[in-house]
Design a protein around this motif. Structure first.
Motif, PDB file in Angstrom:
ATOM      1  N   ASN A  51       0.859  -1.185   0.000  1.00 14.35           N
ATOM      2  CA  ASN A  51       0.000   0.000   0.000  1.00 14.35           C
ATOM      3  C   ASN A  51       0.889   1.226   0.000  1.00 14.35           C
ATOM      4  O   ASN A  51       2.099   1.134   0.180  1.00 14.35           O
ATOM      5  CB  ASN A  51      -0.984   0.000   1.183  1.00 14.35           C
ATOM      6  CG  ASN A  51      -0.295   0.142   2.515  1.00 14.35           C
ATOM      7  OD1 ASN A  51       0.612   0.946   2.688  1.00 14.35           O
ATOM      8  ND2 ASN A  51      -0.727  -0.630   3.492  1.00 14.35           N
ATOM      9  N   LYS A  53       1.334   3.426   2.112  1.00 17.95           N
ATOM     10  CA  LYS A  53       1.759   3.914   3.421  1.00 17.95           C
ATOM     11  C   LYS A  53       3.137   3.421   3.839  1.00 17.95           C
ATOM     12  O   LYS A  53       3.691   3.910   4.807  1.00 17.95           O
ATOM     13  CB  LYS A  53       0.734   3.508   4.487  1.00 17.95           C
ATOM     14  CG  LYS A  53      -0.614   4.162   4.273  1.00 17.95           C
ATOM     15  CD  LYS A  53      -1.586   3.753   5.344  1.00 17.95           C
ATOM     16  CE  LYS A  53      -2.937   4.400   5.089  1.00 17.95           C
ATOM     17  NZ  LYS A  53      -3.923   4.001   6.070  1.00 17.95           N
ATOM     18  N   HIS A  54       3.663   2.421   3.173  1.00 20.30           N
ATOM     19  CA  HIS A  54       4.997   1.937   3.549  1.00 20.30           C
ATOM     20  C   HIS A  54       5.800   1.544   2.322  1.00 20.30           C
ATOM     21  O   HIS A  54       5.254   1.218   1.279  1.00 20.30           O
ATOM     22  CB  HIS A  54       4.915   0.774   4.539  1.00 20.30           C
ATOM     23  CG  HIS A  54       4.370  -0.499   3.943  1.00 20.30           C
ATOM     24  ND1 HIS A  54       5.143  -1.345   3.194  1.00 20.30           N
ATOM     25  CD2 HIS A  54       3.155  -1.060   3.998  1.00 20.30           C
ATOM     26  CE1 HIS A  54       4.417  -2.383   2.802  1.00 20.30           C
ATOM     27  NE2 HIS A  54       3.205  -2.225   3.275  1.00 20.30           N
TER      28      HIS A  54
END
Length: 143
Positions: A51, A53-54
């Motif tokens: 995703n 987010k990382h």
């Protein structure tokens, strides 16, 4: 011939309606570490979706190595690591879903012991803390 067990944590802003009949379990909050580990332990194949987010590798990759599981991931970074084996890791992209069945039919190849030890939690902890004996964990060249 596999029964999916997929949990996704969502918030009120996420539109999950198109996926309610997909067999995915949508959770308002995450499950405990021990419940998650039990699910991973019981699974034959793991999935790992990158995703926004990382960056880098998720714990799911290391779970697969340590527990001897095949994994389907959307993270092409796994191709750059010394643990990568095409029998064990399938990097799913927009053009290769037709190859998934072949991957699932290939036998799992146990990684060498030094690889399992290198990416195990004890080695990682010793490496991060620079404590005792450990194998160096190098990030692959990002070229």
């Amino acid at each position: 011939n596999y029964i999916p067990h997929i949990n996704i944590v969502y918030n009120d802003n996420d539109n999950i309606n198109p996926f309610l009949d997909s067999g995915i379990t949508f959770l308002k909050k995450g499950i405990s570490y021990s419940d998650n580990f039990e699910n991973v332990y019981k699974s034959e194949i793991l999935v790992d979706f990158v995703n926004g987010k990382h960056l880098g590798l998720s714990f799911r990759i290391f779970d697969a190595i340590g527990l001897g599981k095949k994994i389907i991931t959307t993270n092409p970074e796994v191709l750059k690591y010394d643990f990568y084996n095409a029998n064990n890791f399938f990097v799913l992209n927009d053009n290769n879903s037709n190859e998934l069945e072949d991957f699932l039919n290939m036998p799992y190849i146990e990684p060498p012991k030094h690889i399992k030890l290198k990416y195990g939690f004890s080695n990682w902890l010793h490496y991060v803390l620079n404590y005792g004996e450990f194998q160096t964990i190098s990030l692959p060249n990002s070229n």
